[in-house]
Design a protein around this motif. Sequence first.
Motif, short mmCIF file in Angstrom:
data_model
loop_
_atom_site.label_atom_id
_atom_site.label_comp_id
_atom_site.label_asym_id
_atom_site.label_seq_id
_atom_site.Cartn_x
_atom_site.Cartn_y
_atom_site.Cartn_z
N GLN A 1 3.08 2.34 -10.34
CA GLN A 1 3.42 1.03 -9.79
C GLN A 1 3.48 1.05 -8.26
N THR A 2 3.76 2.22 -7.69
CA THR A 2 4.00 2.28 -6.25
C THR A 2 2.93 3.01 -5.46
N MET A 3 2.14 3.87 -6.09
CA MET A 3 1.17 4.68 -5.37
C MET A 3 -0.20 4.01 -5.32
N PRO A 4 -0.89 4.15 -4.20
CA PRO A 4 -2.26 3.65 -4.15
C PRO A 4 -3.20 4.63 -4.87
N ILE A 5 -4.36 4.15 -5.25
CA ILE A 5 -5.34 5.02 -5.91
C ILE A 5 -6.28 5.54 -4.84
N ASN A 6 -5.96 6.71 -4.30
CA ASN A 6 -6.86 7.41 -3.40
C ASN A 6 -6.72 8.90 -3.64
N LEU A 7 -7.58 9.68 -3.03
CA LEU A 7 -7.63 11.11 -3.32
C LEU A 7 -6.34 11.83 -2.95
N LEU A 8 -5.79 11.56 -1.79
CA LEU A 8 -4.58 12.26 -1.36
C LEU A 8 -3.38 11.94 -2.24
N SER A 9 -3.20 10.68 -2.59
CA SER A 9 -2.07 10.34 -3.45
C SER A 9 -2.25 10.92 -4.84
N MET A 10 -3.48 10.96 -5.34
CA MET A 10 -3.73 11.56 -6.64
C MET A 10 -3.49 13.06 -6.61
N MET A 11 -3.87 13.72 -5.53
CA MET A 11 -3.60 15.15 -5.42
C MET A 11 -2.10 15.43 -5.40
N ALA A 12 -1.36 14.62 -4.67
CA ALA A 12 0.09 14.80 -4.61
C ALA A 12 0.72 14.53 -5.97
N MET A 13 0.27 13.47 -6.63
CA MET A 13 0.83 13.15 -7.93
C MET A 13 0.50 14.23 -8.95
N VAL A 14 -0.72 14.74 -8.92
CA VAL A 14 -1.10 15.79 -9.85
C VAL A 14 -0.29 17.06 -9.59
N ALA A 15 -0.07 17.40 -8.34
CA ALA A 15 0.73 18.60 -8.03
C ALA A 15 2.15 18.44 -8.56
N ILE A 16 2.76 17.29 -8.33
CA ILE A 16 4.13 17.06 -8.82
C ILE A 16 4.16 17.02 -10.33
#
Length: 172
Positions: free
Chosen positions: A93-108
């Motif tokens: 709901q809060t994160m944009p769909i881009n490569l950096l945010s996806m990498m951070a979300m995947v790591a967490i």
Amino acid sequence: MSRLIITFVTCFVMDNLLVSFLPIDPIVSYYRAIPNVFLICLAFFTFYDKGIRPFIFAFIFGFLYDVCYADLIGLYTCLFPILTFIMVRFVSQTMPINLLSMMAMVAILVMGEESIVYFIVNTMKATNMSTWTFIKYILIPTAFFNMLVTIVLYPMLKFQFKIYQKKVLNDF
């Protein structure tokens, strides 16, 4: 819908193929990286579908993950839907769909999933690995490896799920 199922099955199988065919162990053989390609695919899917389908895929493939890869039946069957709920409810709901945010979300996400699995296995006394050893030799390399896999898979998954999203929007 068939493209979506093929995408999920491919990511599910890639978890095992990466373990079998890639030299995931770095120069020092103590480090281990556990691929979580299906979890990466599921994380992407929660950004494009906020309905019931991510939970269905999480439950079905969690059960298949238990049967094919895990020793504890029910661990991933429960864990994947819980992680999906957290992603759908709070993160997507809060994160944009881009490569950096996806990498951070995947790591967490991967670090959370691996930590929960370690906690359960350690509680059952099925491992004698200390927490520090787990963090140093498994958790951190796993997070970095899956971030690299995210870089490779990002364009393909984004393309697949955008097609799915357009098809779902056109059906309504």
